[in-house]
Design a protein around this motif. Structure first.
Motif, PDB file in Angstrom:
ATOM      1  N   ARG A  63      16.984 -85.673 -60.672  1.00 30.65           N
ATOM      2  CA  ARG A  63      16.800 -84.568 -61.659  1.00 30.65           C
ATOM      3  C   ARG A  63      17.149 -83.221 -60.868  1.00 30.65           C
ATOM      4  NH1 ARG A  63      12.583 -87.379 -63.569  1.00 30.65           N
ATOM      5  NH2 ARG A  63      12.570 -88.036 -65.740  1.00 30.65           N
ATOM      6  N   THR A  64      17.495 -83.505 -59.409  1.00 26.32           N
ATOM      7  CA  THR A  64      17.317 -82.140 -58.564  1.00 26.32           C
ATOM      8  C   THR A  64      18.676 -81.064 -58.841  1.00 26.32           C
ATOM      9  OG1 THR A  64      18.532 -83.415 -56.838  1.00 26.32           O
ATOM     10  CG2 THR A  64      16.281 -83.343 -56.739  1.00 26.32           C
ATOM     11  N   LEU A  65      19.799 -81.605 -59.265  1.00 25.44           N
ATOM     12  CA  LEU A  65      20.850 -80.830 -59.567  1.00 25.44           C
ATOM     13  C   LEU A  65      20.660 -79.923 -60.753  1.00 25.44           C
ATOM     14  CD1 LEU A  65      23.683 -83.380 -58.812  1.00 25.44           C
ATOM     15  CD2 LEU A  65      22.702 -81.532 -57.274  1.00 25.44           C
ATOM     16  N   LEU A  66      20.269 -80.440 -61.786  1.00 23.88           N
ATOM     17  CA  LEU A  66      19.899 -79.850 -62.905  1.00 23.88           C
ATOM     18  C   LEU A  66      18.771 -78.768 -62.771  1.00 23.88           C
ATOM     19  CD1 LEU A  66      20.702 -82.351 -65.732  1.00 23.88           C
ATOM     20  CD2 LEU A  66      21.845 -80.425 -65.332  1.00 23.88           C
ATOM     21  N   THR A  67      17.674 -79.260 -62.033  1.00 26.49           N
ATOM     22  CA  THR A  67      16.764 -78.475 -61.426  1.00 26.49           C
ATOM     23  C   THR A  67      17.187 -77.299 -60.740  1.00 26.49           C
ATOM     24  OG1 THR A  67      15.203 -80.233 -61.685  1.00 26.49           O
ATOM     25  CG2 THR A  67      14.601 -78.109 -60.479  1.00 26.49           C
ATOM     26  N   GLU A  68      18.114 -77.293 -59.983  1.00 25.42           N
ATOM     27  CA  GLU A  68      18.403 -76.490 -58.786  1.00 25.42           C
ATOM     28  C   GLU A  68      19.348 -75.172 -59.930  1.00 25.42           C
ATOM     29  OE1 GLU A  68      21.187 -77.831 -55.862  1.00 25.42           O
ATOM     30  OE2 GLU A  68      19.363 -78.952 -55.044  1.00 25.42           O
ATOM     31  N   LEU A  69      20.179 -75.844 -60.880  1.00 19.24           N
ATOM     32  CA  LEU A  69      20.847 -74.869 -61.839  1.00 19.24           C
ATOM     33  C   LEU A  69      19.793 -74.072 -62.629  1.00 19.24           C
ATOM     34  CD1 LEU A  69      23.521 -77.313 -63.190  1.00 19.24           C
ATOM     35  CD2 LEU A  69      23.740 -75.230 -61.950  1.00 19.24           C
ATOM     36  N   GLU A  70      18.591 -74.929 -63.012  1.00 20.25           N
ATOM     37  CA  GLU A  70      17.812 -74.063 -63.550  1.00 20.25           C
ATOM     38  C   GLU A  70      16.957 -73.002 -62.850  1.00 20.25           C
ATOM     39  OE1 GLU A  70      14.805 -75.649 -67.129  1.00 20.25           O
ATOM     40  OE2 GLU A  70      14.480 -76.447 -65.128  1.00 20.25           O
ATOM     41  N   ARG A  71      16.798 -73.298 -61.527  1.00 23.55           N
ATOM     42  CA  ARG A  71      16.072 -72.400 -60.894  1.00 23.55           C
ATOM     43  C   ARG A  71      17.129 -71.067 -60.690  1.00 23.55           C
ATOM     44  NH1 ARG A  71      13.134 -76.627 -56.881  1.00 23.55           N
ATOM     45  NH2 ARG A  71      11.281 -76.974 -58.104  1.00 23.55           N
ATOM     46  N   GLU A  72      18.204 -71.444 -60.674  1.00 16.52           N
ATOM     47  CA  GLU A  72      19.241 -70.361 -60.222  1.00 16.52           C
ATOM     48  C   GLU A  72      19.746 -69.286 -61.294  1.00 16.52           C
ATOM     49  OE1 GLU A  72      22.369 -72.839 -58.977  1.00 16.52           O
ATOM     50  OE2 GLU A  72      21.534 -73.431 -56.958  1.00 16.52           O
TER      51      GLU A  72
END
Length: 345
Positions: A321-330
């Motif tokens: 889930r890290t890539l979508l989580t990164e997009l969310e945090r950005e």
């Protein structure tokens, strides 16, 4: 003179460095990805729209989609490693992982809207006791979904009802219900739309659905990428996911985009059906944030647990889930939708 030569040398190194950086950037900008897709389902709209609207290209990707005609083709494609990304129901991707294909789930763009249907004389779930319930073949994903639906209604599938295996197609089971061969079954909402238009909706009763059952598995669209691609081209995978998220936002903002895609890829032209699909999928089953679904992968592991590649594996081992989580945090999703996340999204 020596100083001038030294300056020329440094300048040459600078130009070489710039050229290498530029070449690296161009390579990143022109990443080529092949997506293997089966079957064609409404929740695949984000994939199709991202391609047609040029969102992949905007984000530096050259994406081609290879649509297959059967699950046998899908299995062969995984065996031959034909693609870098697979868009299919989770259980078949899990089967490929069990056979040794190193894939990791990175997204889910929706599910098939499910209804538990019964004969009109059956008013409550309790009335199913002693009845015949149509299901998939034993141990299949459809069989497990039917069992979970019954269990969540307080019905023991092995003691309270007689399960009748009828294959994986929900329309087959619905027709059996209409003919009186069974007393209940699960079906997707698309079949009910057709039944209502034919004036036959009074021949069945809806006992439960995804929301009341809290059951959002089966016949969905799950995305898995090769672990090699994820490791070596993480940025490309992230841009792929970003493009699909942008497509979801575009479809929610501009219905004509969704109608165009369903017309092209699913050959849907009827205005009433397009309206149904927009409400059911774009505004319903397709999530704004398409994180992978643990329960979908877990269902596949249960079905194919005997395969060597799944020995000792949990669903979480096959998900990232890290890539979508990164997009969310950005702040990507806040910018996309112009508002903070709400619990219902």
């Amino acid at each position: 003179m020596a100083k001038a030569n030294r300056l020329n040398f440094l300048f040459g190194v600078f130009l070489l460095t710039c050229a290498l950086v530029s070449r690296s950037a161009m390579a990143a900008e022109t990443a080529t990805l092949t997506v293997i897709s089966y079957p064609a389902r409404p929740p695949k709209l984000p994939l199709w729209l991202a391609l047609d609207a040029g969102l992949f290209e905007k984000n530096g990707l050259k994406v081609s989609i290879k649509e297959l005609d059967s699950r046998e083709e899908l299995i062969r494609s995984m065996q031959k490693r034909d693609g870098e990304i697979y868009a299919a129901t989770a259980n078949w991707i899990v089967s490929g992982i069990g056979d040794g294909f190193e894939l990791v789930f990175v997204a889910n763009t929706g599910y098939s809207v499910l209804k538990l249907l019964a004969h009109p004389s059956i008013n409550r779930a309790e009335d199913l006791k002693g009845k015949k319930v149509g299901t998939g073949e034993p141990n299949s994903s459809q069989d497990r979904i039917t069992r979970q639906a019954l269990q969540r209604l307080g019905i023991n599938p092995d003691k309270d009802v007689t399960l009748v295996p009828m294959g994986g197609r929900s329309i087959t089971r619905l027709n059996a219900l209409l003919k009186g061969d069974i007393d209940a079954t699960t079906s997707n909402e698309d079949n009910l739309f057709d039944l209502e238009r034919r004036g036959g909706i009074n021949k069945i009763r809806v006992l439960a659905d995804n929301e009341s059952l809290k059951l959002f598995i089966g016949a969905g669209v799950d995305f898995a990428v090769s672990r090699a691609l994820f490791k070596n081209s993480r940025s490309a995978v992230k841009r792929f996911l970003q493009s699909m998220c942008e497509a979801i936002g575009l479809a929610r903002e501009d219905r004509s985009q969704a109608d165009r895609i369903y017309g092209r890829y699913l050959d849907v032209k009827d205005p009433a059906l397009l309206d149904f699909m927009y409400r059911t999928y774009v505004q319903g089953a397709i999530p704004q944030r398409p994180f992978p679904k643990t329960e979908n992968v877990a269902l596949g592991i249960e079905e194919f647990s005997s395969k060597p590649g799944l020995k000792g594996k949990r669903a979480e081992d096959l998900i990232d889930r890290t890539l979508l989580t990164e997009l969310e945090r950005e702040g990507f999703f806040n910018r996309l939708y112009g508002k903070p996340r709400t619990p219902s999204e």
